[in-house]
Design a protein around this motif. Structure first.
Motif, PDB file in Angstrom:
ATOM      1  N   ALA A  54       0.840  -1.204   0.000  1.00 38.06           N
ATOM      2  CA  ALA A  54       0.000   0.000   0.000  1.00 38.06           C
ATOM      3  C   ALA A  54       0.872   1.249   0.000  1.00 38.06           C
ATOM      4  O   ALA A  54       0.630   2.196  -0.761  1.00 38.06           O
ATOM      5  CB  ALA A  54      -0.923  -0.002   1.213  1.00 38.06           C
ATOM      6  N   SER A  55       1.884   1.259   0.832  1.00 35.93           N
ATOM      7  CA  SER A  55       2.759   2.425   0.962  1.00 35.93           C
ATOM      8  C   SER A  55       3.553   2.673  -0.316  1.00 35.93           C
ATOM      9  O   SER A  55       3.691   3.818  -0.763  1.00 35.93           O
ATOM     10  CB  SER A  55       3.712   2.214   2.140  1.00 35.93           C
ATOM     11  OG  SER A  55       3.001   1.931   3.318  1.00 35.93           O
ATOM     12  N   ALA A  58       1.276   4.016  -3.044  1.00 39.04           N
ATOM     13  CA  ALA A  58       0.941   5.430  -2.797  1.00 39.04           C
ATOM     14  C   ALA A  58       2.033   6.334  -3.354  1.00 39.04           C
ATOM     15  O   ALA A  58       1.742   7.409  -3.890  1.00 39.04           O
ATOM     16  CB  ALA A  58       0.753   5.669  -1.307  1.00 39.04           C
ATOM     17  N   PHE A  69      -0.434  11.153  -2.116  1.00 38.52           N
ATOM     18  CA  PHE A  69      -1.503  10.492  -1.369  1.00 38.52           C
ATOM     19  C   PHE A  69      -1.766  11.304  -0.104  1.00 38.52           C
ATOM     20  O   PHE A  69      -0.827  11.667   0.602  1.00 38.52           O
ATOM     21  CB  PHE A  69      -1.081   9.056  -1.035  1.00 38.52           C
ATOM     22  CG  PHE A  69      -2.129   8.259  -0.328  1.00 38.52           C
ATOM     23  CD1 PHE A  69      -3.307   7.901  -0.967  1.00 38.52           C
ATOM     24  CD2 PHE A  69      -1.944   7.863   0.988  1.00 38.52           C
ATOM     25  CE1 PHE A  69      -4.289   7.163  -0.316  1.00 38.52           C
ATOM     26  CE2 PHE A  69      -2.912   7.127   1.657  1.00 38.52           C
ATOM     27  CZ  PHE A  69      -4.082   6.775   0.997  1.00 38.52           C
ATOM     28  N   TYR A 101      -5.050   0.460   2.196  1.00 36.48           N
ATOM     29  CA  TYR A 101      -4.738  -0.098   0.873  1.00 36.48           C
ATOM     30  C   TYR A 101      -5.860   0.210  -0.119  1.00 36.48           C
ATOM     31  O   TYR A 101      -5.601   0.616  -1.255  1.00 36.48           O
ATOM     32  CB  TYR A 101      -4.497  -1.593   0.988  1.00 36.48           C
ATOM     33  CG  TYR A 101      -3.845  -2.244  -0.214  1.00 36.48           C
ATOM     34  CD1 TYR A 101      -3.078  -1.528  -1.130  1.00 36.48           C
ATOM     35  CD2 TYR A 101      -3.983  -3.613  -0.424  1.00 36.48           C
ATOM     36  CE1 TYR A 101      -2.483  -2.149  -2.220  1.00 36.48           C
ATOM     37  CE2 TYR A 101      -3.383  -4.241  -1.505  1.00 36.48           C
ATOM     38  CZ  TYR A 101      -2.642  -3.506  -2.399  1.00 36.48           C
ATOM     39  OH  TYR A 101      -2.054  -4.133  -3.482  1.00 36.48           O
ATOM     40  N   VAL A 104      -5.644   3.765  -1.145  1.00 35.25           N
ATOM     41  CA  VAL A 104      -4.536   3.903  -2.100  1.00 35.25           C
ATOM     42  C   VAL A 104      -5.000   3.485  -3.491  1.00 35.25           C
ATOM     43  O   VAL A 104      -4.702   4.153  -4.481  1.00 35.25           O
ATOM     44  CB  VAL A 104      -3.297   3.085  -1.646  1.00 35.25           C
ATOM     45  CG1 VAL A 104      -2.274   2.973  -2.766  1.00 35.25           C
ATOM     46  CG2 VAL A 104      -2.664   3.721  -0.421  1.00 35.25           C
ATOM     47  N   SER A 108      -4.731   5.834  -6.658  1.00 30.84           N
ATOM     48  CA  SER A 108      -3.944   5.371  -7.808  1.00 30.84           C
ATOM     49  C   SER A 108      -4.810   5.262  -9.060  1.00 30.84           C
ATOM     50  O   SER A 108      -4.376   5.634 -10.159  1.00 30.84           O
ATOM     51  CB  SER A 108      -3.331   4.004  -7.509  1.00 30.84           C
ATOM     52  OG  SER A 108      -2.458   4.064  -6.416  1.00 30.84           O
TER      53      SER A 108
END
Length: 198
Positions: A54-55, A58, A69, A101, A104, A108
């Motif tokens: 997830a990170s 982002a 994000f 997530y 994100v 995205s």
């Protein structure tokens, strides 16, 4: 497939979404302990993999294209402890990290919808000669990144409770009962020992 093929962006997005869903599915039906427990000497764990992916997404499908994000990711700060993005603390719930997530994804997906595959961005953490990228390249990169970690999750989940497969409706493995798999494993072990001269 090239960036100017009709439908190329949709195809890439579909592969990314399938990888995202496969990764999250690996958490289904497990206890809080099991989604967090370190299953390798380097502490690979399911919820940590989700937090990491997830990170990373982002950053690649947000910051790289000038669309940061909005949620803070303190585990990615310069002063965060090493690997802080690879595990869930006791006060970070599964719902919180899965929700992160999914947010994100939304962020995205907006980037993917709004930009052409040829749109350029900059990856500040890559070497200067490779920093300028296209959305096409970053989508391919994120598919590879997500699939790589979904593969880690496949193995970790199998170690936890024996569950395997790509999706609930597709194991992507041969049909076989417990004895078939035991015999198959023994056959592979025998071949390894013969090749190793034992």
């Amino acid at each position: 497939m090239t960036a100017d093929d009709p439908g190329a962006k949709d195809h890439l997005h579909t592969y990314l979404q399938r990888a995202r869903e496969a990764l999250l599915w690996k958490l289904d039906g497990l206890s809080e302990y099991d989604v967090r427990r370190p299953m390798t000497p380097t502490a690979t764990n399911l919820l940590g993999v989700v937090k990491h992916v997830a990170s990373v997404e982002a950053g690649y499908l947000g910051d790289v294209f000038g669309r940061p994000f909005p949620d803070p990711l303190p585990w990615f700060a310069d002063d965060a402890e090493p690997n802080a993005d690879m595990w869930a603390t006791a006060d970070q719930s599964r719902e919180e990290l899965v929700g992160l997530y999914r947010r994100v994804w939304e962020h995205s997906d907006a980037t993917v919808r709004e930009l052409d595959l040829g749109a350029t961005g900059e990856v500040p953490w890559w070497p200067p000669e490779r920093r300028t990228v296209t959305l096409h390249r970053i989508l391919v990169h994120m598919i590879a990144e997500t699939e790589r970690h979904a593969g880690h999750a496949d193995i970790v989940r199998e170690f936890i409770d024996g569950a395997t497969g790509v999706r609930p409706d597709n194991s992507n493995l041969p049909e076989g009962d417990e004895q078939w798999w035991a015999d198959y494993r023994a056959q592979v072990e025998d071949a390894a020992r013969q090749a190793g001269g034992r």
